[in-house]
Design a protein around this motif. Structure first.
Motif, PDB file in Angstrom:
ATOM      1  N   TYR A 115      31.760  49.218  39.646  1.00 16.82           N
ATOM      2  CA  TYR A 115      31.387  49.420  41.046  1.00 16.82           C
ATOM      3  C   TYR A 115      29.902  49.134  41.269  1.00 16.82           C
ATOM      4  CZ  TYR A 115      30.815  51.686  45.571  1.00 16.82           C
ATOM      5  OH  TYR A 115      30.515  51.946  46.882  1.00 16.82           O
ATOM      6  N   ILE A 116      29.071  49.585  40.345  1.00 18.01           N
ATOM      7  CA  ILE A 116      27.626  49.362  40.467  1.00 18.01           C
ATOM      8  C   ILE A 116      27.308  47.873  40.457  1.00 18.01           C
ATOM      9  CG2 ILE A 116      25.404  49.681  39.307  1.00 18.01           C
ATOM     10  CD1 ILE A 116      26.532  52.349  38.238  1.00 18.01           C
ATOM     11  N   LEU A 117      27.883  47.146  39.511  1.00 17.52           N
ATOM     12  CA  LEU A 117      27.612  45.710  39.402  1.00 17.52           C
ATOM     13  C   LEU A 117      28.103  44.951  40.636  1.00 17.52           C
ATOM     14  CD1 LEU A 117      28.540  45.178  35.638  1.00 17.52           C
ATOM     15  CD2 LEU A 117      26.244  45.316  36.629  1.00 17.52           C
ATOM     16  N   LYS A 118      29.302  45.299  41.115  1.00 18.26           N
ATOM     17  CA  LYS A 118      29.847  44.621  42.291  1.00 18.26           C
ATOM     18  C   LYS A 118      28.992  44.899  43.525  1.00 18.26           C
ATOM     19  CE  LYS A 118      34.103  44.057  44.969  1.00 18.26           C
ATOM     20  NZ  LYS A 118      35.526  44.469  45.109  1.00 18.26           N
ATOM     21  N   THR A 119      28.559  46.150  43.680  1.00 13.91           N
ATOM     22  CA  THR A 119      27.715  46.509  44.817  1.00 13.91           C
ATOM     23  C   THR A 119      26.392  45.753  44.794  1.00 13.91           C
ATOM     24  OG1 THR A 119      28.694  48.733  44.882  1.00 13.91           O
ATOM     25  CG2 THR A 119      26.592  48.433  46.001  1.00 13.91           C
ATOM     26  N   LEU A 120      25.785  45.642  43.624  1.00 17.95           N
ATOM     27  CA  LEU A 120      24.517  44.924  43.504  1.00 17.95           C
ATOM     28  C   LEU A 120      24.702  43.426  43.759  1.00 17.95           C
ATOM     29  CD1 LEU A 120      22.965  46.734  40.402  1.00 17.95           C
ATOM     30  CD2 LEU A 120      22.295  46.967  42.802  1.00 17.95           C
ATOM     31  N   LEU A 121      25.836  42.885  43.332  1.00 16.86           N
ATOM     32  CA  LEU A 121      26.119  41.472  43.602  1.00 16.86           C
ATOM     33  C   LEU A 121      26.213  41.214  45.101  1.00 16.86           C
ATOM     34  CD1 LEU A 121      28.780  40.674  40.847  1.00 16.86           C
ATOM     35  CD2 LEU A 121      26.499  39.657  41.021  1.00 16.86           C
ATOM     36  N   LEU A 122      26.907  42.085  45.816  1.00 15.85           N
ATOM     37  CA  LEU A 122      27.032  41.932  47.264  1.00 15.85           C
ATOM     38  C   LEU A 122      25.674  42.078  47.946  1.00 15.85           C
ATOM     39  CD1 LEU A 122      30.318  43.993  47.850  1.00 15.85           C
ATOM     40  CD2 LEU A 122      30.056  41.507  47.899  1.00 15.85           C
ATOM     41  N   TYR A 123      24.870  43.021  47.469  1.00 19.61           N
ATOM     42  CA  TYR A 123      23.535  43.230  48.035  1.00 19.61           C
ATOM     43  C   TYR A 123      22.652  42.001  47.822  1.00 19.61           C
ATOM     44  CZ  TYR A 123      18.859  45.203  48.655  1.00 19.61           C
ATOM     45  OH  TYR A 123      17.571  45.439  49.060  1.00 19.61           O
ATOM     46  N   ALA A 124      22.801  41.370  46.656  1.00 22.18           N
ATOM     47  CA  ALA A 124      21.993  40.184  46.343  1.00 22.18           C
ATOM     48  C   ALA A 124      22.553  38.911  46.974  1.00 22.18           C
ATOM     49  CB  ALA A 124      21.895  40.011  44.830  1.00 22.18           C
ATOM     50  N   GLY A 125      23.719  39.021  47.609  1.00 21.92           N
ATOM     51  CA  GLY A 125      24.319  37.849  48.240  1.00 21.92           C
ATOM     52  C   GLY A 125      24.938  36.880  47.248  1.00 21.92           C
ATOM     53  N   ILE A 126      25.350  37.389  46.107  1.00 25.95           N
ATOM     54  CA  ILE A 126      25.962  36.551  45.073  1.00 25.95           C
ATOM     55  C   ILE A 126      27.478  36.638  45.194  1.00 25.95           C
ATOM     56  CG2 ILE A 126      26.154  36.151  42.591  1.00 25.95           C
ATOM     57  CD1 ILE A 126      23.474  37.563  42.261  1.00 25.95           C
ATOM     58  N   PRO A 127      28.190  35.520  45.325  1.00 28.39           N
ATOM     59  CA  PRO A 127      29.664  35.550  45.413  1.00 28.39           C
ATOM     60  C   PRO A 127      30.270  36.159  44.152  1.00 28.39           C
ATOM     61  CG  PRO A 127      28.802  33.398  46.042  1.00 28.39           C
ATOM     62  CD  PRO A 127      27.655  34.158  45.446  1.00 28.39           C
ATOM     63  N   THR A 128      31.223  37.061  44.351  1.00 25.19           N
ATOM     64  CA  THR A 128      31.872  37.712  43.207  1.00 25.19           C
ATOM     65  C   THR A 128      33.080  36.933  42.711  1.00 25.19           C
ATOM     66  OG1 THR A 128      33.222  39.040  44.720  1.00 25.19           O
ATOM     67  CG2 THR A 128      31.142  39.999  43.981  1.00 25.19           C
ATOM     68  N   ARG A 129      33.466  35.926  43.450  1.00 26.32           N
ATOM     69  CA  ARG A 129      34.629  35.139  43.043  1.00 26.32           C
ATOM     70  C   ARG A 129      34.325  34.391  41.742  1.00 26.32           C
ATOM     71  NH1 ARG A 129      37.846  30.773  46.896  1.00 26.32           N
ATOM     72  NH2 ARG A 129      39.609  30.403  45.452  1.00 26.32           N
ATOM     73  N   GLY A 130      35.219  34.493  40.804  1.00 24.57           N
ATOM     74  CA  GLY A 130      35.035  33.837  39.513  1.00 24.57           C
ATOM     75  C   GLY A 130      34.330  34.710  38.490  1.00 24.57           C
TER      76      GLY A 130
END
Length: 263
Positions: A115-130
C-alpha cells in the motif's frame, strides 16, 4: 511493559521506593513492585542507591518515545504558532488522531509495504501498470524524482518488509519526513526490529533494548501435567490415549509459551 512505564513516571524526581508504592494503589504486590524496580535498574532505566531511586537519562528517552502525555504535547505544538519550528523534525512519533491533520503529509492508515509503495507511486505520478511486484515498484520510486512526507498510523504493525522499504527510501532521500502513530504501545515495545528502526533514524536517540515480558509458568505447568497424563494413559492401555497428544499440540500452539519461543 505499560506498568514499567508508570513506574518510571513515578520516579521522575528522586524518591524512596516505599513512598512511591504507598502513594497509590498498584495492581500488583509489593514484592512484584521491587522486582520490577530491579529489572528497570538492570536495563539502565532507573538509578537506585542509598535507599532512593530516580529515572535515568535513558529512561527519560523511553518515556519521551511512548509516554502519551509527551506525545500529546508534541501534537499540540504541531497545531500552534510553533508548527514551522516543530515540523523541521524529520522523524517523530505523535498521537494517531493528529496524523490526518498534518499539512503536506501523505496519510497512510496502515503500514502495508504494498500500500505504501502504490500510494507513493500515485503521488509521484508514476503509472503502476506493469509494476506487479513490490521490488519493481520500489525500483521505480528510487529512479524517480520523488520527494515526500508521510504520516503513518498503526506503526506497531509494520512488517519486516515495510521497515526495509522505508529504510531504503529514507536513505535514497525519497522520504524527507516520516511521522508515525502507535496505537498499541505494548506490541510496539516487544518488536525489536521496530525499535531499532525508530532509533536508527532518530525517533529516539541513544541505544535502547527492552527485554520481552517473562514467560508465564502456568502454560509450562499445564503442558507438563497433560504430558504426564498421556504417559499414564499409555501405561494403562487406554484406547484413546493418542487423542490426548492431539489436544496438547493444539494447546501448545495457542499458548503464550509458544508465542514467546517463536519471538
Amino acid at each position: 511493559m505499560l506498568d514499567e512505564l508508570e513506574l518510571l513516571k513515578a520516579f521522575r524526581e528522586e524518591r524512596k521506593p516505599i513512598e512511591v508504592y504507598n502513594s497509590r494503589q498498584w495492581n500488583f504486590s509489593r514484592a512484584t513492585f521491587y522486582r520490577r524496580l530491579e529489572k528497570l535498574k538492570k536495563q539502565g532505566l532507573l538509578e537506585w542507591r542509598n535507599g532512593r531511586a530516580r529515572i535515568t537519562e535513558r529512561g527519560e528517552k523511553l518515556l519521551n518515545l511512548f509516554d502519551s502525555e509527551h506525545v500529546g504535547e508534541l501534537s499540540k505544538a504541531l497545531t500552534g504558532r510553533e508548527t514551522a519550528q516543530e515540523t523541521k523534525k524529520n522523524f517523530c512519533i505523535i498521537e494517531s488522531d493528529r496524523l490526518k491533520q498534518l499539512d503536506s503529509f501523505i496519510y497512510i492508515p496502515y503500514p502495508s509495504a504494498s500500500y505504501i509503495l502504490k500510494t507513493l507511486l500515485l503521488y509521484a505520478g508514476i503509472p503502476t501498470r506493469g509494476l506487479s511486484t513490490n521490488a519493481e515498484k520500489f525500483k521505480a520510486l528510487v529512479n524517480s524524482d520523488l520527494k515526500a512526507n508521510i504520516a503513518m498510523d498503526n506503526f506497531e504493525n509494520a512488517s519486516r518488509q515495510t521497515l526495509v522499504f522505508l529504510r531504503e527510501l529514507i536513505n535514497a532521500k525519497k522520504l524527507e519526513k516520516v511521522y508515525v502513530g502507535v496505537r498499541d504501545e505494548r506490541k510496539a515495545l516487544r518488536n525489536s526490529r521496530l525499535l531499532e528502526f525508530l532509533q536508527e533514524f532518530g525517533f529516539e536517540s541513544g541505544k535502547l533494548k527492552l527485554e520481552s515480558d517473562s514467560v508465564t509458568l502456568f502454560p509450562v505447568l499445564l503442558v507438563i501435567l497433560i504430558g504426564f497424563g498421556i504417559i499414564v494413559a499409555y501405561r494403562l492401555g487406554i484406547e484413546y490415549a493418542p487423542v490426548y497428544a492431539f489436544f496438547i499440540v493444539i494447546y501448545f500452539l495457542r499458548s503464550s509459551l509458544f508465542r514467546e519461543m517463536r519471538k
